[in-house]
Design a protein around this motif. Structure first.
Motif, short mmCIF file in Angstrom:
data_model
loop_
_atom_site.label_atom_id
_atom_site.label_comp_id
_atom_site.label_asym_id
_atom_site.label_seq_id
_atom_site.Cartn_x
_atom_site.Cartn_y
_atom_site.Cartn_z
N SER A 161 0.85 -1.18 0.00
CA SER A 161 0.00 0.00 0.00
C SER A 161 0.89 1.23 0.00
CB SER A 161 -0.91 0.02 1.23
OG SER A 161 -1.74 -1.13 1.28
N ILE A 162 0.51 2.24 -0.79
CA ILE A 162 1.31 3.47 -0.91
C ILE A 162 0.43 4.67 -0.62
CG2 ILE A 162 2.64 4.92 -2.51
CD1 ILE A 162 3.55 2.43 -3.94
N MET A 163 0.99 5.65 0.08
CA MET A 163 0.26 6.89 0.36
C MET A 163 1.24 8.04 0.45
SD MET A 163 -0.25 5.23 3.96
CE MET A 163 -0.46 3.86 2.87
N GLY A 164 0.72 9.25 0.32
CA GLY A 164 1.56 10.43 0.44
C GLY A 164 0.71 11.68 0.47
N HIS A 165 1.27 12.73 1.03
CA HIS A 165 0.59 14.01 1.12
C HIS A 165 1.45 15.08 0.45
CE1 HIS A 165 0.06 17.92 3.42
NE2 HIS A 165 -1.16 17.72 2.95
N SER A 166 0.79 15.98 -0.29
CA SER A 166 1.46 17.14 -0.86
C SER A 166 2.55 16.71 -1.84
CB SER A 166 2.03 17.99 0.30
OG SER A 166 2.47 19.23 -0.15
N LEU A 167 3.74 17.25 -1.70
CA LEU A 167 4.86 16.80 -2.52
C LEU A 167 5.01 15.28 -2.44
CD1 LEU A 167 7.76 17.04 -3.89
CD2 LEU A 167 8.60 17.26 -1.57
N GLY A 168 4.79 14.73 -1.24
CA GLY A 168 4.92 13.29 -1.07
C GLY A 168 3.96 12.51 -1.94
N ALA A 169 2.77 13.07 -2.21
CA ALA A 169 1.81 12.40 -3.08
C ALA A 169 2.31 12.37 -4.51
CB ALA A 169 0.46 13.10 -3.01
N ALA A 170 2.94 13.45 -4.96
CA ALA A 170 3.47 13.49 -6.32
C ALA A 170 4.65 12.53 -6.47
CB ALA A 170 3.91 14.91 -6.67
N VAL A 171 5.55 12.53 -5.49
CA VAL A 171 6.69 11.60 -5.54
C VAL A 171 6.19 10.16 -5.43
CG1 VAL A 171 8.87 10.95 -4.45
CG2 VAL A 171 8.22 13.36 -4.59
N ALA A 172 5.15 9.95 -4.62
CA ALA A 172 4.56 8.61 -4.49
C ALA A 172 4.00 8.13 -5.81
CB ALA A 172 3.48 8.61 -3.42
N THR A 173 3.49 9.04 -6.64
CA THR A 173 2.96 8.66 -7.95
C THR A 173 4.06 8.07 -8.82
OG1 THR A 173 1.26 10.38 -7.84
CG2 THR A 173 1.79 9.51 -10.01
N LEU A 174 5.21 8.74 -8.83
CA LEU A 174 6.35 8.19 -9.58
C LEU A 174 6.85 6.90 -8.93
CD1 LEU A 174 8.36 11.47 -10.33
CD2 LEU A 174 6.40 10.49 -11.52
N GLY A 175 6.84 6.88 -7.60
CA GLY A 175 7.27 5.68 -6.89
C GLY A 175 6.37 4.49 -7.18
N THR A 176 5.08 4.73 -7.34
CA THR A 176 4.14 3.65 -7.65
C THR A 176 4.49 3.01 -8.99
OG1 THR A 176 2.35 4.64 -6.36
CG2 THR A 176 1.73 3.13 -8.12
N ILE A 177 4.70 3.83 -10.02
CA ILE A 177 5.08 3.29 -11.33
C ILE A 177 6.43 2.60 -11.24
CG2 ILE A 177 5.59 3.87 -13.73
CD1 ILE A 177 2.64 4.12 -12.98
N GLY A 178 7.37 3.23 -10.54
CA GLY A 178 8.70 2.64 -10.42
C GLY A 178 8.69 1.30 -9.72
N LEU A 179 7.93 1.16 -8.64
CA LEU A 179 7.88 -0.11 -7.91
C LEU A 179 7.11 -1.17 -8.68
CD1 LEU A 179 7.39 1.26 -4.29
CD2 LEU A 179 9.45 0.20 -5.24
N LEU A 180 6.08 -0.76 -9.41
CA LEU A 180 5.39 -1.72 -10.29
C LEU A 180 6.37 -2.28 -11.32
CD1 LEU A 180 2.00 0.13 -10.91
CD2 LEU A 180 2.26 -2.09 -9.79
N ASN A 181 7.19 -1.42 -11.89
CA ASN A 181 8.17 -1.86 -12.88
C ASN A 181 9.21 -2.80 -12.28
OD1 ASN A 181 6.91 -0.28 -14.79
ND2 ASN A 181 8.40 1.38 -14.71
N GLN A 182 9.44 -2.70 -10.98
CA GLN A 182 10.43 -3.54 -10.31
C GLN A 182 9.84 -4.83 -9.75
OE1 GLN A 182 13.76 -3.08 -10.16
NE2 GLN A 182 13.53 -1.29 -11.49
N GLY A 183 8.55 -5.06 -9.96
CA GLY A 183 7.97 -6.35 -9.58
C GLY A 183 7.05 -6.34 -8.39
N TRP A 184 6.81 -5.19 -7.76
CA TRP A 184 5.85 -5.13 -6.67
C TRP A 184 4.43 -4.98 -7.20
CZ3 TRP A 184 10.85 -3.65 -5.64
CH2 TRP A 184 11.40 -4.09 -4.43
N THR A 185 3.46 -5.37 -6.41
CA THR A 185 2.04 -5.19 -6.75
C THR A 185 1.46 -4.14 -5.82
OG1 THR A 185 1.81 -7.49 -7.48
CG2 THR A 185 -0.21 -6.30 -6.92
N VAL A 186 0.95 -3.08 -6.38
CA VAL A 186 0.36 -2.00 -5.57
C VAL A 186 -1.14 -2.25 -5.48
CG1 VAL A 186 -0.02 0.48 -5.36
CG2 VAL A 186 2.16 -0.38 -6.27
N ARG A 187 -1.61 -2.55 -4.29
CA ARG A 187 -3.02 -2.84 -4.06
C ARG A 187 -3.81 -1.59 -3.71
NH1 ARG A 187 -4.09 -7.37 -6.69
NH2 ARG A 187 -2.89 -9.17 -5.93
#
Length: 403
Positions: A207-233
């Protein structure tokens, strides 16, 4: 043979008497027909043979029109509409706020009211260029929570005037805010290593979450972690600025079509309106908009930039006077307030007079915010020097977050 035939005829004659359906010696012929399977009933056509295609096609067209009308009126409820859980959103808002707390208190999971139950040790904290990320287990699933900036007004001013985008190799056709990308790249490998340490390596659901700048960085992190083999539920973010172009928005919605994806906004929070849409930045949809402090009243907007949600408040100058809307999501202070050791609620640093607390403190904070904002807005616009790479610009600025 004659005897057999006579017996058969006699037997059928008996049937003739009881049923009144067969007669005399014809019973032998009728016996053969009885052994045959009854023919299947003929199907009714919607029209006669010559016009059946026109008639049946008309029925199909009518049904299609009815479906489209119902869809347009919103009578078919999507999973996005059905599945939003306010209670879980509040829980994740607290965990997004916990990412602002001191690293030691997070590792000990003793950061105050945001260190809620359900988290299992170990707790890891990754330090990026300007923010930190909390990595742990929550209710048996991996959890990654991205901290936002501690200076909301500085971030707002930077996003208003500094909006350089850059291609991102992890997302074909995507252009993302260079400051958000620099922050994600400073965190990426620590986050992946920490997920392994807390027992949620590649192939795990997180599970991923973020606020403010953290939400924007989390968006890139979500795609990045999906590409690395994690499943974001689950991906819940709060008060998120626009992170990239339309291709990035489409990528997020496509890759998370089976996940719980919610972009939560609040009243006149100014941060979701920057960087500006007019220069190519786009939100993804799945917006949940709270226009009041009543958690039971919210609007669901599946598509981005819907005027029924936060887009109705798009006057940046006026919205900027409502920074407190950025710090309060569903009754949770999503900044550094209420962290253990925090002296005051808010992200704008100012001198706190001795004995000032509660509502007087909040009023003083709002006054200071408005004065600081007006001072910044009165200054001339700052523009990048095109000869310098975006990453150098990030490193050379002196404010807490430079993007």
């Amino acid at each position: 043979t004659t005897t057999t035939t006579s017996i058969a005829a006699t037997n059928f004659s008996a049937m003739d008497v009881s049923n009144g359906s067969l007669r005399g010696a014809e019973g032998l012929v009728e016996a053969d027909s009885i052994n045959q399977q009854p023919s299947a009933p003929r199907r009714r056509r919607c029209c006669n043979c010559k016009r059946r295609y026109l008639c049946c096609g008309g029925f199909t067209l009518t049904a299609l029109v009815v479906v489209l009308i119902c869809w347009g009126l919103g009578l078919f409820e999507s999973s996005f509409n059905r599945d939003f859980d306010v209670g879980l959103a509040v829980t994740f808002a607290k965990l997004a706020g916990a990412a602002y707390c001191d690293e030691k208190t997070l590792v000990d999971w003793d950061c105050g009211e945001k260190c809620i139950s359900g988290v299992s040790k170990p707790v890891k904290v990754c330090q990026g260029s300007t923010t930190q990320v909390l990595i742990t287990s929550f209710n048996g699933r991996g959890l990654v929570s991205f901290e936002g900036t501690k200076s909301t007004l500085s971030m707002f001013q930077d996003l208003r005037t500094w909006s350089e985008s850059t291609p991102w190799e992890d997302c074909n056709g995507c252009e993302v805010h260079s400051g958000f990308l620099a922050e994600w790249l400073s965190l990426k490998y620590c986050i992946m290593d920490s997920l392994n340490v807390v027992g949620h390596g590649r192939g795990s659901s997180i599970s991923i979450m973020g606020h403010s700048l953290g939400a924007a960085v989390a968006t890139l992190g979500t795609i990045g972690l999906l590409n690395q083999g994690w499943t974001v539920r689950e991906f819940y973010n709060y008060g998120m600025p626009r992170a990239g172009n339309e291709q990035l928005a489409e990528e997020v919605e496509s890759r998370l079509k089976d996940a719980a994806l919610y972009r939560i906004t609040h009243h006149m929070d100014p941060i979701p309106h920057v960087p500006m849409e007019a220069i190519g930045f786009k939100h993804f949809g799945h917006e949940v908009f709270f226009d009041t402090s009543d958690n039971s009243k919210f609007v669901l907007c599946p598509k981005a930039e819907d005027q029924h949600c936060a887009a109705q408040y798009s006057n940046l100058i006026y919205d900027a006077l409502n920074v407190n809307d950025h710090l309060d999501y569903m009754g949770v202070h999503t900044g550094s307030a209420n962290c253990k050791g925090s002296l005051y609620p808010g992200s704008v640093s100012f001198k706190v007079e001795e004995g000032l607390s509660g509502e007087p403190l909040r009023q003083r904070q709002q006054q200071e915010q408005q004065q600081l904002l007006q001072k910044q807005l009165d200054q001339p616009e700052i523009h990048r020097q095109p000869s310098l790479p975006a990453t150098l610009q990030v490193q050379n600025r002196t404010e807490p977050l430079v993007i």
